[in-house]
Design a protein around this motif. Sequence first.
Motif, mmCIF file in Angstrom:
data_model
loop_
_atom_site.group_PDB
_atom_site.id
_atom_site.type_symbol
_atom_site.label_atom_id
_atom_site.label_comp_id
_atom_site.label_asym_id
_atom_site.label_seq_id
_atom_site.Cartn_x
_atom_site.Cartn_y
_atom_site.Cartn_z
ATOM 1 N N THR A 107 0.838 -1.206 0.000
ATOM 2 C CA THR A 107 0.000 0.000 0.000
ATOM 3 C C THR A 107 0.873 1.257 0.000
ATOM 4 N N GLN B 243 0.463 -8.072 13.604
ATOM 5 C CA GLN B 243 1.405 -7.019 13.201
ATOM 6 C C GLN B 243 0.755 -5.646 13.299
ATOM 7 N N SER B 244 1.667 -4.681 13.448
ATOM 8 C CA SER B 244 1.253 -3.284 13.329
ATOM 9 C C SER B 244 2.371 -2.582 12.579
ATOM 10 N N PRO C 80 -5.614 -1.485 9.618
ATOM 11 C CA PRO C 80 -6.013 -1.464 11.035
ATOM 12 C C PRO C 80 -5.025 -0.724 11.932
ATOM 13 N N ASN D 264 -8.971 -7.880 4.941
ATOM 14 C CA ASN D 264 -7.728 -7.394 5.544
ATOM 15 C C ASN D 264 -7.578 -8.081 6.907
ATOM 16 N N SER D 265 -6.487 -7.836 7.582
ATOM 17 C CA SER D 265 -6.288 -8.466 8.894
ATOM 18 C C SER D 265 -7.361 -7.978 9.875
HETATM 19 O O1 RRO Z 1 0.985 -1.468 7.063
HETATM 20 C C1 RRO Z 1 0.160 -1.967 7.850
HETATM 21 O O2 RRO Z 1 0.261 -1.850 9.084
HETATM 22 C C2 RRO Z 1 -1.003 -2.732 7.360
HETATM 23 C C3 RRO Z 1 -1.808 -2.344 6.312
HETATM 24 BR BR1 RRO Z 1 -1.456 -0.840 5.274
HETATM 25 C C4 RRO Z 1 -2.958 -3.099 5.975
HETATM 26 O O3 RRO Z 1 -3.730 -2.807 5.061
HETATM 27 N N1 RRO Z 1 -3.224 -4.181 6.731
HETATM 28 C C5 RRO Z 1 -2.450 -4.559 7.761
HETATM 29 O O4 RRO Z 1 -2.750 -5.559 8.417
HETATM 30 N N2 RRO Z 1 -1.322 -3.823 8.052
#
Ligand code: RRO
Length: 310
Positions: A29, A52-53, A118, A180-181
């Motif tokens: 992204t 994850q973050s 998220p 998405n997650s």
């Molecule tokens: O980069 C992220 O923290 C992230 C994104 Br952009 C997303 O769309 N989904 C995700 O789980 N992490």
Amino acid sequence: MNAAGIRDTDYNELELLAQSDSGAIVVKTSTILPRQGNPEPRYKSLSTMSIQSMGLPNHGYKTYIRYIERLKEKYEKQGHSKPIIVSIAGFTEKEYLTLAEGFQHSKADMIEVNLSCPNIVGKRIIGYDLKGVDDLTKKLRLATDKVLGFKLPPYLDEVMIEKMSKIILNNNIEFVTCINSIPNTLIIDPATDKPWIKPNKGKGGLGGRCIKPIALGNVASFCHYLKDKVSIIGVGGISTGKDAYDFLLYGADAVQVGTQFMEEGIGCFARIQKELDEILRKKTLKIATTCRRRNAERFTPYNEENSFTK
Ligand code: RRO
């Protein structure tokens, strides 16, 4: 194909995807400006899940426009170019439009609008704000004539899926990628009694095998409301050919692999494809045998000479 965000940020990673068995290349992204993302540790994988973050680490959309041009040029010459899907996320409506307009003049084949990150602290997940999505979509559709799709968050409420489907159908959105997650999740390390990841007080997006039932349920529901008018890309907990098969059976037109790709590496695409091919071969054989037997029973009077077992 890979899920957005997995081993798809740097040029060498995109090149590896170009050379792999992945059916397409999905790019991390992009935001308007480059971002470092959140502080580490920001990813943890456990046996059946990952959390994850990441916080949107990426090189900024202008860099990805150049990367895509390089990839297309190199792999078109070699005769094995594949579709490139870019993913965009703005912090405002105006940013989303700038990103869509930017990629409109790029060699990207499709734009996946990320409505579901998220991990931006203090920002709402726009995919849960249906009015906001409707307003944004109308403008996005005017900004680009590339194939346009939504990356959606998981919905635990069927009515939201029905309403989101209406927005998608009314605005000529061509594909949805779900899910998405799972946001706002927390896992504690038993050794320290602290969260595995550091950002946002340890909370992040949940992925991996354990989220498959939620992802599959969302795909099946969207399939019901969108009929055959919009393509569906299934993602969430796919790690084997059987997982891919289940998604394809219940409405997905294609699938993406996230956590499993992160853990296994680039070989996962060929392996999952091989496993899926094997399942389809066996199912086809089974169907063919049943049809043959039924037809034989129907049309051929049984006698020793034409016995099936013979
Ligand atoms: O980069 C992220 O923290 C992230 C994104 Br952009 C997303 O769309 N989904 C995700 O789980 N992490």
